[in-house]
Each structure stands twice: as C-alpha cells, then as structure tokens.
Design an enzyme around this catalytic site. Structure first.
Site, PDB file in Angstrom:
ATOM      1  N   ARG A 176     146.080 124.318 214.314  1.00  0.00           N
ATOM      2  CA  ARG A 176     145.427 123.053 214.655  1.00  0.00           C
ATOM      3  C   ARG A 176     143.974 123.057 214.202  1.00  0.00           C
ATOM      4  O   ARG A 176     143.175 122.239 214.653  1.00  0.00           O
ATOM      5  CB  ARG A 176     145.544 122.817 216.162  1.00  0.00           C
ATOM      6  CG  ARG A 176     146.989 122.606 216.628  1.00  0.00           C
ATOM      7  CD  ARG A 176     147.061 122.244 218.104  1.00  0.00           C
ATOM      8  NE  ARG A 176     146.761 123.368 218.960  1.00  0.00           N
ATOM      9  CZ  ARG A 176     147.678 124.221 219.452  1.00  0.00           C
ATOM     10  NH1 ARG A 176     148.963 124.065 219.132  1.00  0.00           N
ATOM     11  NH2 ARG A 176     147.321 125.205 220.256  1.00  0.00           N
ATOM     12  N   ARG A 177     143.669 123.976 213.279  1.00  0.00           N
ATOM     13  CA  ARG A 177     142.304 124.100 212.761  1.00  0.00           C
ATOM     14  C   ARG A 177     142.237 123.788 211.264  1.00  0.00           C
ATOM     15  O   ARG A 177     141.336 124.258 210.568  1.00  0.00           O
ATOM     16  CB  ARG A 177     141.779 125.514 213.030  1.00  0.00           C
ATOM     17  CG  ARG A 177     141.800 125.883 214.505  1.00  0.00           C
ATOM     18  CD  ARG A 177     141.388 127.322 214.737  1.00  0.00           C
ATOM     19  NE  ARG A 177     141.493 127.683 216.149  1.00  0.00           N
ATOM     20  CZ  ARG A 177     141.207 128.880 216.648  1.00  0.00           C
ATOM     21  NH1 ARG A 177     140.801 129.855 215.824  1.00  0.00           N
ATOM     22  NH2 ARG A 177     141.332 129.123 217.938  1.00  0.00           N
ATOM     23  N   CYS A 196     130.088 109.042 205.000  1.00  0.00           N
ATOM     24  CA  CYS A 196     130.801 107.979 205.715  1.00  0.00           C
ATOM     25  C   CYS A 196     132.172 108.495 206.141  1.00  0.00           C
ATOM     26  O   CYS A 196     132.566 108.352 207.288  1.00  0.00           O
ATOM     27  CB  CYS A 196     130.943 106.746 204.829  1.00  0.00           C
ATOM     28  SG  CYS A 196     129.372 105.958 204.428  1.00  0.00           S
ATOM     29  N   ALA A 218     132.822 102.410 207.825  1.00  0.00           N
ATOM     30  CA  ALA A 218     133.849 101.965 206.879  1.00  0.00           C
ATOM     31  C   ALA A 218     133.527 100.580 206.344  1.00  0.00           C
ATOM     32  O   ALA A 218     133.648  99.582 207.062  1.00  0.00           O
ATOM     33  CB  ALA A 218     135.213 101.968 207.554  1.00  0.00           C
ATOM     34  N   ASP A 219     133.079 100.528 205.083  1.00  0.00           N
ATOM     35  CA  ASP A 219     132.858  99.273 204.358  1.00  0.00           C
ATOM     36  C   ASP A 219     134.237  98.775 203.937  1.00  0.00           C
ATOM     37  O   ASP A 219     134.799  99.236 202.947  1.00  0.00           O
ATOM     38  CB  ASP A 219     131.952  99.561 203.161  1.00  0.00           C
ATOM     39  CG  ASP A 219     131.780  98.381 202.210  1.00  0.00           C
ATOM     40  OD1 ASP A 219     132.420  97.329 202.422  1.00  0.00           O
ATOM     41  OD2 ASP A 219     131.007  98.512 201.242  1.00  0.00           O
TER      42      ASP A 219
END
Length: 314
Positions: A176-177, A196, A218-219
């Site tokens: 889970r890493r 971003c 988020a554009d």
C-alpha cells in the site's frame, strides 16, 4: 468522454465563483473524482482534439527527470513556455518591452499581444540556440521530473521514486506504499509552478495495474484533458514493464475549476457528442519505461472533433 463532460457540467451548475492567483477568476468546486476503465479504450478527449504528441513528450520529459523547457521546444511542445518566460522577463537580463501581467494583457490588448508574441518567439529561439541561456532561463526549478527521479533527502542523498516504485510493483505488488509524490515543501518556493498533479498511487489486483492521481489544482478545460491522458499513458507504460494488464485510472481533484475566460469554450464542448475512444499503440523496442522516444507511442483510431482554443492563465 462522458465522465469529463459530467465534470464540466457539474462545475458550471454547482461551482462557486472565486478569485485566484492569476487574476482571471474561476468557477470552482472542491473534491471531485472520475474513474476510467483503461480496458475500454485510451481516455483522451474526443469532443475536442488534444495534441497527443504533446502529452507524450511532456510525460517523457518528466520520466527523464528533466526540468528545462529546451527538450520540450525541441519536440515543438510549448505548454511550459509561459512559466519560463515569466522568470526571464522579471530578471535584470531582460531589456525588452514591459511584460507585466503578459497573459491577461495579451488577451485584452491586441497591440500588446503582437509585442508579447514577438518577445516570446525571440525567447524560444534563444533557448534552442544558446545553451548557456537555456541553462539559466529554460529551467523551471525542481518540478515534477526532479521530484520523481531525484528527490533530495535531508542527508544530501537522492531517491529515484519512480524506479523504486516499479521495482516494488514487481517484488511486492500488494504493498500500500506504491506512491510517488511531487509535492516537496522545501522546494516549492523555487519552482516556477508548484505541482498541480501532486501525488499518485498504484494498486495491483487480479493481474491489473490501476492508478489514482490526487490533483490539488485542476484547470478543467485546458489542464485536465492532458492530465487524464498523461497518467493513463504512465499506467500503460508501467504495466507493460511489470507484466500486468491495465485496470483503472482514478482522477481525484481538490480545487477543480473553470476559468471565467473558458466558459464559452466549455459550453461549446458540452454541445458535442463523444466518439469512440482510440487504442494506445506502444513499440516493442524500448526495454524499460525510461527508454521510450516520442515515436514509440501513438494512438490508433483517434478521430476527435476540432480543437477549441482558450487562453492560458499564468
């Protein structure tokens, strides 16, 4: 893609008007997720053309650990020009016309736009022709590629997060890493633009590799179509190397926004009907993810509607 059009529609109908760093203003929502089954086709916009080769060259630029726009310009990729140009025009070495707020001014003043475009062309030519100038003013700081491939530790050592990730998928796929982070608080002040798309995680189940991206900003109209295609491509490339099929790409966004000067373009896109998704074609030649060239990656059956132009906010 319906998932993306649903995002545009949701933000138009439910978003909040907000100011922003660029001065343009946005309609924004916080916390939105899209899921794409990569078995159903390659997730790239069909309701407007997305220049796929620019997606490819930018991702390869990241994979190389590069942070200088010279490589991008050598591949006719201009998507990072404004941030490098902004650094140059704020320096003592710049002797041209005043370029304060060049993005907004070019949008509103046609005479200034011509001056700005001429200065930008001179800047690009000099980046390509003058290596010393490119080394100084083509650099964007320790952005994505540097963090992915050469994260600096407090002991002065470096971590190749991406190579380590690929090895871990091979040796411990249930981990889970399986995470790569581009968000390095120490380096943020020296980046032309803080990341971003800041963190991504992989997940292996039933012989398939899935990827989830967390994108802080988020554009939606200009950036998100690139981000979807880029991380879908990254998932395909890594899956190929580790011998897995592709699963899902899950796109989780923090501040998902439409710039106020993109609204008419969004409405035009929403009036269009999505087409069948293309298929990704990868060359068998490259031995590893780091050996790919732009020519090794293509799409089959990509027949989108025409591009819709919109201004970028810097």
């Amino acid at each position: 893609m319906k998932q993306y059009l649903d995002l545009e529609k949701y933000v138009l109908e439910n978003g909040t008007q907000k100011g922003d760093r660029t001065g343009t203003g946005t309609i924004s929502t916080f916390g939105y997720q899209m899921r794409f089954d990569l078995q159903e086709g390659f997730p790239i916009m069909t309701t407007k053309r997305v220049p796929f080769k620019l997606v490819v060259s930018e991702l390869l630029w990241f994979l190389h650990g590069d942070t200088n726009i010279r490589y991008l310009l050598q591949h006719n990729n201009n998507i990072w020009n404004e941030w490098a140009f902004e650094r140059f025009v704020k320096s003592d070495d710049y002797k041209g016309e005043d370029m304060t707020d060049f993005g907004l001014r070019a949008e509103r003043d046609s005479a200034f736009k011509e001056v700005y475009q001429a200065e930008m062309e001179k800047f690009k030519a000099r980046i390509l022709e003058d290596e010393a100038f490119a080394n100084k003013y083509g650099e964007l700081g320790n952005i994505y590629g540097k963090q992915w491939r050469e994260w600096k530790t407090s002991q002065g050592e470096t971590i190749d997060q991406l190579a380590d990730l690929i090895e871990m998928i091979k040796t411990n796929p249930n981990s889970r890493r399986l995470i790569v982070s581009a968000w390095n608080p120490e380096d943020i002040p020296n980046m032309a633009l803080p990341p971003c798309h800041s963190l991504f995680q992989f997940y292996v189940a039933d012989g398939k590799l899935s990827c989830q991206l967390y994108q802080r900003s988020a554009d939606i109209f200009l950036g998100v179509p690139f981000n979807i295609a880029s991380y879908a491509l990254l998932t395909h490339l890594i899956a190929r190397e580790v011998g897995l099929e592709v699963g899902e790409f899950i796109h989780t966004m923090g501040d998902a926004h439409l710039y106020n000067n993109h609204i008419e373009q969004v409405k035009e896109q929403l009036s269009r009907t999505p087409h069948k998704l293309p298929k990704l074609v990868l060359s068998d030649k490259p031995a590893t993810i780091f050996d790919f060239d732009v020519a090794d990656i293509s799409l089959d059956g990509y027949n989108p509607d025409p591009a819709i132009k919109a201004p970028i906010s810097v």
